[in-house]
Motif scaffolding. Sequence first.
Motif, mmCIF file in Angstrom:
data_model
loop_
_atom_site.group_PDB
_atom_site.id
_atom_site.type_symbol
_atom_site.label_atom_id
_atom_site.label_comp_id
_atom_site.label_asym_id
_atom_site.label_seq_id
_atom_site.Cartn_x
_atom_site.Cartn_y
_atom_site.Cartn_z
ATOM 1 N N ARG A 70 6.365 -0.137 -35.641
ATOM 2 C CA ARG A 70 5.991 0.851 -36.253
ATOM 3 C C ARG A 70 4.818 0.856 -37.191
ATOM 4 O O ARG A 70 4.748 -0.364 -37.713
ATOM 5 N N PHE B 68 1.191 -2.602 -23.110
ATOM 6 C CA PHE B 68 1.505 -1.738 -24.264
ATOM 7 C C PHE B 68 0.879 -0.222 -24.303
ATOM 8 O O PHE B 68 -0.333 0.053 -23.686
ATOM 9 N N HIS C 104 2.826 4.612 -33.603
ATOM 10 C CA HIS C 104 3.826 3.435 -33.044
ATOM 11 C C HIS C 104 3.421 2.781 -31.789
ATOM 12 O O HIS C 104 2.977 3.463 -30.736
ATOM 13 N N LEU C 105 3.510 1.547 -31.789
ATOM 14 C CA LEU C 105 3.326 0.958 -30.601
ATOM 15 C C LEU C 105 4.544 0.573 -29.733
ATOM 16 O O LEU C 105 5.604 -0.149 -30.130
ATOM 17 N N ARG C 106 4.280 0.650 -28.416
ATOM 18 C CA ARG C 106 5.617 0.520 -27.371
ATOM 19 C C ARG C 106 5.275 -0.251 -26.315
ATOM 20 O O ARG C 106 4.207 -0.284 -25.812
ATOM 21 N N LYS C 107 6.391 -0.926 -25.710
ATOM 22 C CA LYS C 107 6.269 -1.761 -24.450
ATOM 23 C C LYS C 107 7.685 -1.540 -23.899
ATOM 24 O O LYS C 107 8.645 -2.038 -24.530
ATOM 25 N N ALA D 107 0.603 3.275 -27.120
ATOM 26 C CA ALA D 107 0.754 3.945 -28.504
ATOM 27 C C ALA D 107 0.636 5.379 -28.592
ATOM 28 O O ALA D 107 -0.127 5.748 -27.720
ATOM 29 N N GLU D 108 1.281 5.937 -29.178
ATOM 30 C CA GLU D 108 1.383 7.506 -29.544
ATOM 31 C C GLU D 108 0.883 7.906 -30.981
ATOM 32 O O GLU D 108 1.414 7.549 -31.894
ATOM 33 N N TRP E 209 -4.343 -0.924 -32.719
ATOM 34 C CA TRP E 209 -3.530 -1.915 -32.985
ATOM 35 C C TRP E 209 -4.353 -3.141 -32.209
ATOM 36 O O TRP E 209 -4.884 -3.319 -31.205
ATOM 37 N N SER F 296 1.924 8.750 -37.877
ATOM 38 C CA SER F 296 2.150 7.584 -37.226
ATOM 39 C C SER F 296 1.377 7.264 -36.130
ATOM 40 O O SER F 296 0.816 8.048 -35.419
ATOM 41 N N GLU G 91 9.454 -1.411 -30.114
ATOM 42 C CA GLU G 91 8.926 -0.407 -30.599
ATOM 43 C C GLU G 91 8.342 -1.157 -31.992
ATOM 44 O O GLU G 91 9.357 -1.158 -33.003
ATOM 45 N N PRO H 123 12.904 -3.349 -24.084
ATOM 46 C CA PRO H 123 11.770 -2.543 -24.834
ATOM 47 C C PRO H 123 11.747 -2.653 -26.420
ATOM 48 O O PRO H 123 12.775 -3.249 -26.990
#
Lengths: 111, 113
Positions: free
Chosen positions: B22, B63, B75-78, B65-66, B35, B73, B20, B18
């Motif tokens: 920022r 992807f 932040h991007l996540r996968k 993001a929250e 993003w 913030s 993240e 995983p």
Amino acid sequence: NAGVTQTPKFRVLKTGQSMTLLCAQDMNHEYMYWYRQDPGMGLRLIHYSVGEGTTAKGEVPDGYNVSRLKKQNFLLGLESAAPSQTSVYFCASSYSAGLQHFGDGTRLSIL
Amino acid sequence: AQSVTQLDSQVPVFEEAPVELRCNYSSSVSVYLFWYVQYPNQGLQLLLKYLSGSTLVKGINGFEAEFNKSQTSFHLRKPSVHISDTAEYVCAVSGGYGQNFVFGPGTRLSVLP
């Protein structure tokens, strides 16, 4: 559907020479933008246009001029190129806030 | 005036792990958040955007993001990255049109085999 097309893709200039970068979009967007991208600094807005015949300065406009004579085209000119203008230049267009579509960039080196 | 901070200039991660990335922003007005992904020798492509509504936004290529207003913030996540995710990821904020669009410096994601 070509989207945003930038020409040329690469160019090398000598200090003091002039040139024009062309950006063309086929999405009927009102807004068009020119950015420069330098390592560690992110994209910085040079000039932008909110419609045919209108232009405005962005964050780093010095040494550049622009024209938007046709809605689909946005030209960026360097009248007297300087080494500090070595960069990658991106054009973008948008219909509404934030939905910017980018071209593939022009790599410009000033010797 | 708006500003965007991406604290990590480079993020190496192994394939299938995983990740993240920022992004923090500052703004005195309501913002739109984005993003973008940039592959070598290409322009920026929109991954996802937050304009309003649900704070969890899903984008392309798995992807998400929250948006966290209290922490400013986005932040991007996968959950599981692939080699093909290797690229530059750029966070951006807009308070409206034209000159109000600000880009972060970018985070280089390198996915290792």
